[in-house]
Design a protein around this motif. Structure first.
Motif, PDB file in Angstrom:
ATOM      1  N   GLU A   1     -49.724 -62.969 120.577  1.00 30.89           N
ATOM      2  CA  GLU A   1     -49.311 -64.115 121.381  1.00 30.89           C
ATOM      3  C   GLU A   1     -50.291 -64.417 122.511  1.00 30.89           C
ATOM      4  N   SER A   2     -51.538 -64.035 122.322  1.00 30.54           N
ATOM      5  CA  SER A   2     -52.540 -64.254 123.371  1.00 30.54           C
ATOM      6  C   SER A   2     -53.802 -64.874 122.800  1.00 30.54           C
ATOM      7  N   GLY A   3     -53.612 -65.778 121.843  1.00 35.83           N
ATOM      8  CA  GLY A   3     -54.748 -66.346 121.118  1.00 35.83           C
ATOM      9  C   GLY A   3     -55.791 -67.017 122.000  1.00 35.83           C
ATOM     10  N   GLU A   4     -55.320 -67.681 123.065  1.00 37.40           N
ATOM     11  CA  GLU A   4     -56.267 -68.354 123.947  1.00 37.40           C
ATOM     12  C   GLU A   4     -57.225 -67.355 124.595  1.00 37.40           C
ATOM     13  N   LEU A   5     -56.716 -66.177 124.896  1.00 34.88           N
ATOM     14  CA  LEU A   5     -57.555 -65.170 125.555  1.00 34.88           C
ATOM     15  C   LEU A   5     -58.569 -64.570 124.591  1.00 34.88           C
ATOM     16  N   TRP A   6     -58.231 -64.528 123.311  1.00 32.66           N
ATOM     17  CA  TRP A   6     -59.128 -63.928 122.319  1.00 32.66           C
ATOM     18  C   TRP A   6     -60.260 -64.858 121.895  1.00 32.66           C
ATOM     19  N   LYS A   7     -60.280 -66.054 122.446  1.00 30.87           N
ATOM     20  CA  LYS A   7     -61.413 -66.948 122.169  1.00 30.87           C
ATOM     21  C   LYS A   7     -62.692 -66.453 122.833  1.00 30.87           C
ATOM     22  N   ASP A   8     -62.544 -65.602 123.821  1.00 31.38           N
ATOM     23  CA  ASP A   8     -63.703 -64.967 124.460  1.00 31.38           C
ATOM     24  C   ASP A   8     -64.233 -63.878 123.519  1.00 31.38           C
ATOM     25  N   PRO A   9     -65.457 -63.990 123.018  1.00 29.60           N
ATOM     26  CA  PRO A   9     -65.974 -63.007 122.057  1.00 29.60           C
ATOM     27  C   PRO A   9     -66.120 -61.609 122.638  1.00 29.60           C
ATOM     28  N   ASN A  10     -66.123 -61.491 123.949  1.00 27.55           N
ATOM     29  CA  ASN A  10     -66.257 -60.181 124.599  1.00 27.55           C
ATOM     30  C   ASN A  10     -64.916 -59.630 125.079  1.00 27.55           C
ATOM     31  N   GLN A  11     -63.834 -60.243 124.624  1.00 28.63           N
ATOM     32  CA  GLN A  11     -62.519 -59.840 125.089  1.00 28.63           C
ATOM     33  C   GLN A  11     -62.158 -58.438 124.601  1.00 28.63           C
ATOM     34  N   THR A  12     -61.353 -57.739 125.405  1.00 29.85           N
ATOM     35  CA  THR A  12     -60.849 -56.416 125.016  1.00 29.85           C
ATOM     36  C   THR A  12     -59.332 -56.410 125.121  1.00 29.85           C
ATOM     37  N   ILE A  13     -58.691 -55.545 124.391  1.00 33.16           N
ATOM     38  CA  ILE A  13     -57.233 -55.511 124.397  1.00 33.16           C
ATOM     39  C   ILE A  13     -56.695 -55.079 125.757  1.00 33.16           C
ATOM     40  N   GLU A  14     -57.382 -54.168 126.436  1.00 40.96           N
ATOM     41  CA  GLU A  14     -56.933 -53.742 127.757  1.00 40.96           C
ATOM     42  C   GLU A  14     -57.033 -54.871 128.767  1.00 40.96           C
ATOM     43  N   ASN A  15     -58.064 -55.705 128.653  1.00 46.41           N
ATOM     44  CA  ASN A  15     -58.191 -56.838 129.567  1.00 46.41           C
ATOM     45  C   ASN A  15     -57.123 -57.881 129.284  1.00 46.41           C
ATOM     46  N   VAL A  16     -56.801 -58.093 128.014  1.00 44.94           N
ATOM     47  CA  VAL A  16     -55.720 -59.020 127.670  1.00 44.94           C
ATOM     48  C   VAL A  16     -54.414 -58.532 128.274  1.00 44.94           C
ATOM     49  N   LYS A  17     -54.134 -57.253 128.161  1.00 47.58           N
ATOM     50  CA  LYS A  17     -52.909 -56.707 128.757  1.00 47.58           C
ATOM     51  C   LYS A  17     -52.898 -56.930 130.269  1.00 47.58           C
TER      52      LYS A  17
END
Length: 238
Positions: free
Chosen positions: A46-62
């Motif tokens: 449920e965080s698709g907008e945040l995963w548009k960043d190619p350098n995203q990490t799961i801990e940063n999304v949390k």
């Protein structure tokens, strides 16, 4: 309402915002206390907008989702906590059910809100419902004297799912949120990871406001939220 406690349990950190932020705001505005618990952050599904960043990490999304949920909860006068159990799939084991039951005993809410028990599109929502229903039963000890600590049985309601007609959801309670709709909009605005839902739930509040006006005859109601009682309420008279 003063002194009444409300617990809202969502599968993901934003669930309460779309479905119950108005009811929470009305509750706290009347002097009640509200705690929002997210079983997960919805970091994967449920965080698709945040995963548009190619350098995203799961801990940063949390981290982002936690900050958003805290801001949204503050907008409606509530506190926010998360069990961080992971999503898609959300799995709530025995240990976490007991953790939730312990929270229910300690916080002793008069009213508990969570998902309905069906959702053909989201596997995490029924999982959250099952965990809350079981924890609520365990925390109350079937409403009689038990050999362990218990809390008084709470009111138990489901908030409205995204597609109610496919989830067996039948409204039995409308909450007038007209006066607190600005607070709900502020809470929705905090959820930037799912900003695409704001228009839908703004319109849904108007739709339910129309239904609440027709049911009550109160022309002053402009926005409302819908809930379904899962346990009968007790009154002194009709």
């Amino acid at each position: 309402m003063t002194g009444r406690r409300m617990l809202v349990v969502g599968a993901h950190s934003a669930d309460f915002v779309w479905r119950a932020a108005g009811a929470v705001a009305a509750h706290t505005a009347a002097g009640g206390e509200a705690l929002v618990l997210a079983l997960s952050y919805g970091e994967r599904g449920e965080s698709g907008e945040l995963w548009k960043d190619p350098n995203q990490t799961i801990e940063n999304v949390k981290r982002i989702r936690h900050a958003e949920a805290e801001q949204a909860a503050a907008a409606v006068g509530a506190k926010f906590e998360s069990f961080d159990l992971g999503d898609y799939p959300l799995r709530v084991g025995d240990e976490q059910v007991e953790r939730l039951a312990s929270l229910l005993r300690t916080f002793a809410p008069q009213v508990v809100l969570t998902h309905p028990d069906r959702d053909p599109f989201n596997p995490d929502h029924p999982a959250a419902h099952a965990a809350v229903a079981l924890a609520r039963q365990l925390s109350a000890g079937a409403g009689v004297a038990s050999g362990f600590a218990t809390a008084p049985p709470s009111e138990f309601l489901a908030f409205e799912p995204h597609q109610p007609e496919l989830c067996g959801f039948v409204p039995t309670v409308f909450v007038d949120i007209t006066a607190v709709m600005p607070a709900k909009r502020e809470a929705m605005a905090a959820m930037s990871a799912q900003g695409y839902l704001r228009e839908y739930y703004d319109q849904r509040a108007d739709h339910r406001g129309n239904h609440a006006r027709r049911v009550s005859g109160n022309a002053a109601i402009r926005q409302a939220e819908a809930f379904q009682r899962l346990i009968p309420n007790v009154v002194g008279a009709l």
